[in-house]
Design an enzyme around this catalytic site. Structure first.
Site, PDB file in Angstrom:
ATOM      1  N   PRO A  22       0.845  -1.195   0.000  1.00 43.49           N
ATOM      2  CA  PRO A  22       0.000   0.000   0.000  1.00 43.49           C
ATOM      3  C   PRO A  22       0.877   1.240   0.000  1.00 43.49           C
ATOM      4  CG  PRO A  22       0.012  -1.047   2.174  1.00 43.49           C
ATOM      5  CD  PRO A  22       0.744  -1.966   1.238  1.00 43.49           C
ATOM      6  N   CYS A 109       3.241   3.401   9.551  1.00 43.75           N
ATOM      7  CA  CYS A 109       3.443   4.771   9.093  1.00 43.75           C
ATOM      8  C   CYS A 109       4.378   5.536  10.034  1.00 43.75           C
ATOM      9  CB  CYS A 109       2.100   5.483   9.005  1.00 43.75           C
ATOM     10  SG  CYS A 109       2.247   7.120   8.301  1.00 43.75           S
ATOM     11  N   ARG A 236       8.475   0.672  -3.228  1.00 42.56           N
ATOM     12  CA  ARG A 236       9.127   1.662  -4.092  1.00 42.56           C
ATOM     13  C   ARG A 236       9.710   1.078  -5.365  1.00 42.56           C
ATOM     14  NH1 ARG A 236      13.238   3.478   0.184  1.00 42.56           N
ATOM     15  NH2 ARG A 236      12.903   1.258   0.637  1.00 42.56           N
TER      16      ARG A 236
HETATM   17  C1  FMN Z   1       5.039   7.117  -1.274  1.00 47.14           C
HETATM   18  C2  FMN Z   1       4.850   6.052  -0.237  1.00 47.14           C
HETATM   19  C3  FMN Z   1       3.615   5.897   0.389  1.00 47.14           C
HETATM   20  C4  FMN Z   1       3.413   4.910   1.343  1.00 47.14           C
HETATM   21  N1  FMN Z   1       2.180   4.752   1.903  1.00 47.14           N
HETATM   22  C5  FMN Z   1       1.956   3.705   2.746  1.00 47.14           C
HETATM   23  C6  FMN Z   1       0.660   3.445   3.255  1.00 47.14           C
HETATM   24  O1  FMN Z   1      -0.310   4.153   2.967  1.00 47.14           O
HETATM   25  N2  FMN Z   1       0.500   2.382   4.090  1.00 47.14           N
HETATM   26  C7  FMN Z   1       1.552   1.580   4.448  1.00 47.14           C
HETATM   27  O2  FMN Z   1       1.355   0.617   5.200  1.00 47.14           O
HETATM   28  N3  FMN Z   1       2.788   1.801   3.989  1.00 47.14           N
HETATM   29  C8  FMN Z   1       3.002   2.834   3.133  1.00 47.14           C
HETATM   30  N4  FMN Z   1       4.259   3.019   2.618  1.00 47.14           N
HETATM   31  C9  FMN Z   1       5.331   2.082   2.976  1.00 47.14           C
HETATM   32  C10 FMN Z   1       5.412   0.946   1.945  1.00 47.14           C
HETATM   33  O3  FMN Z   1       4.213   0.194   1.931  1.00 47.14           O
HETATM   34  C11 FMN Z   1       6.594  -0.001   2.254  1.00 47.14           C
HETATM   35  O4  FMN Z   1       6.396  -0.571   3.512  1.00 47.14           O
HETATM   36  C12 FMN Z   1       7.928   0.716   2.258  1.00 47.14           C
HETATM   37  O5  FMN Z   1       8.041   1.580   1.144  1.00 47.14           O
HETATM   38  C13 FMN Z   1       9.097  -0.273   2.264  1.00 47.14           C
HETATM   39  O6  FMN Z   1       9.016  -1.135   1.168  1.00 47.14           O
HETATM   40  P1  FMN Z   1       9.915  -0.887  -0.147  1.00 47.14           P
HETATM   41  O7  FMN Z   1      11.335  -0.869   0.280  1.00 47.14           O
HETATM   42  O8  FMN Z   1       9.565  -2.045  -1.062  1.00 47.14           O
HETATM   43  O9  FMN Z   1       9.505   0.427  -0.699  1.00 47.14           O
HETATM   44  C14 FMN Z   1       4.483   4.042   1.690  1.00 47.14           C
HETATM   45  C15 FMN Z   1       5.716   4.205   1.072  1.00 47.14           C
HETATM   46  C16 FMN Z   1       5.921   5.191   0.117  1.00 47.14           C
HETATM   47  C17 FMN Z   1       7.278   5.301  -0.531  1.00 47.14           C
END
Ligand code: FMN
Length: 380
Positions: A22, A109, A236
């Site tokens: 998400p 968050c 990301r």
């Molecule tokens: C722009 C953005 C918005 C995000 N919004 C949420 C969110 O609404 N809910 C949530 O649980 N995590 C949110 N995250 C965190 C991501 O779900 C994820 O846990 C985090 O980016 C780490 O994973 P990654 O390294 O694959 O990006 C957000 C991350 C980014 C970069």
């Protein structure tokens, strides 16, 4: 991948065991549809975060955010909440009105506006409050599976994920996703995959999904192998790169690197226009779609030779025609650049987590968090 047990979210098989993370402002129906098309309908794609209070109040914008396209099955919705009663009402509303098939709860968050009020990644520190929210959610959800997404804790001195994992199991949660960072780390440094392995050992009863720094399909396979986790959550890495879900399906089907997409700039440009078009249809206004698409431009064009002038003009395009025309001036035969692999999106750290006064004094106190803790909805 050898013998792997099928990842289940309640009655729903997640195959391959790959979940779109998400992301607020990103994983709306248009983006999920793009990712799902590349994945040929496989995997699971979670909505951007919905605030439980706004949902029970039937806020206009929130009601649009909970839209799912016809092909989305199961419909996966992420809820954010701090108050057991409100979360319970929101979950009951989702179940009663058939608004989704799966509910994910956000306890990850790190945004200061959220943690300062005890929400998001600050919340699991108060174990009884976490338990109360999960209890209400699982009771309200009836047959719908409820999953939890969390971070390791507030900082290295206040880790919460193992206690939270136990509580989640005891309260009947269907699966847990762990982002291997603390709130203090924000998006800086490297995700600690060993925490995923430790959580998997601590809660063998339910699936554990690993999250953090999966930038390629090979990273996803490696995360599974190194941690023993049951699935992966990808955030990301797919920004400006929704075809990563095609790569992930290929990797888990054992088709490896030759099955991976290496789009030319021309192919990327086609996806860009389609993404902007879908956003316009979803928002009911072409120009608003193109404007909402602006945040994706730098991600899609990362590593390609575009030129800062044109990149700037692309980022202020106001119609589909203008977007297409600008893209048409590029050398669209450019091959996928090596510089486009690896990290993208937010990567910065932070040192201090804003918390309510006295928050860390007693992890076992059954505090209530003020209702205004839900007035901020910026995700993360
Ligand atoms: C722009 C953005 C918005 C995000 N919004 C949420 C969110 O609404 N809910 C949530 O649980 N995590 C949110 N995250 C965190 C991501 O779900 C994820 O846990 C985090 O980016 C780490 O994973 P990654 O390294 O694959 O990006 C957000 C991350 C980014 C970069």
């Amino acid at each position: 991948m050898g013998a792997m047990t099928q990842l289940m979210y309640g009655p729903h098989a997640v195959d391959p065991p790959v979940v779109l993370a998400p992301m607020a402002g990103i994983t709306n129906a248009p983006f999920r549809t793009l990712c799902r098309e590349f994945a040929r309908g496989r995997g699971l794609f979670v909505s951007e975060m919905i605030t439980s209070r706004a949902l029970v109040e039937r806020n206009d914008k929130t009601m649009r955010l909970i839209h799912f396209d016809a092909g989305e099955k199961p419909r996966s919705l992420q809820l954010y909440g701090v108050d057991p009663g409100t979360v319970g009402r929101a979950v009951r509303m989702i179940a009663d009105e058939d608004l989704a098939d799966h509910i994910d709860l956000n306890f990850g968050c790190p945004v200061p506006k959220v943690t300062r009020r005890g929400g998001g990644s600050a919340l699991p520190y108060k174990r009884p409050l976490l338990r109360a929210i999960l209890r209400e959610a699982v009771a309200g959800a009836g047959a719908l599976p409820v999953t939890v997404k969390m971070r390791k804790g507030i900082d290295d001195d206040h880790l919460t994920y193992l206690d939270a994992g136990r509580i989640a199991v005891e309260e009947g949660v269907a699966a847990i996703a762990l982002h291997g960072r603390t709130a203090a780390q924000h998006y800086g440094g490297q995700a600690d995959w060993s925490a995923v392995a430790r959580l998997k050992e601590a809660v063998p009863e339910i699936p554990v999904l690993g999250n953090g720094d999966i930038w390629s399909a090979d990273d996803a396979v490696r995360m599974m192998r190194e941690t023993g986790c049951d699935g992966v959550v990808v955030g990301r890495g797919c920004l400006g790169r929704p075809w990563l879900f095609g790569d992930l399906v290929a990797a888990f089907d054992g088709r490896g690197a030759e099955g991976y997409a290496r789009p030319t700039l021309g192919e990327v440009a086609e996806v860009m226009v389609r993404h902007a078009t879908l956003l316009g249809e979803w928002l009911g206004d072409e120009a608003r779609g193109v404007i909402d698409f602006r945040k994706h431009v730098a991600w899609y064009t990362k590593g390609f030779s575009v030129g800062s002038d044109l990149r700037g003009r692309l980022a202020v395009a106001a119609s589909l025609a203008e977007l297409s025309e600008l893209l048409g001036t590029l050398d669209l035969t450019q091959r996928w650049p090596a510089g486009a692999d690896g990290p993208r999106g937010r990567t910065s750290g932070r040192n201090r987590v804003s918390l309510p006064d006295g928050w860390l004094a007693d992890p076992w106190s059954a505090v209530a968090v003020g209702a205004d803790a839900e007035s901020e909805t910026s995700g993360g």
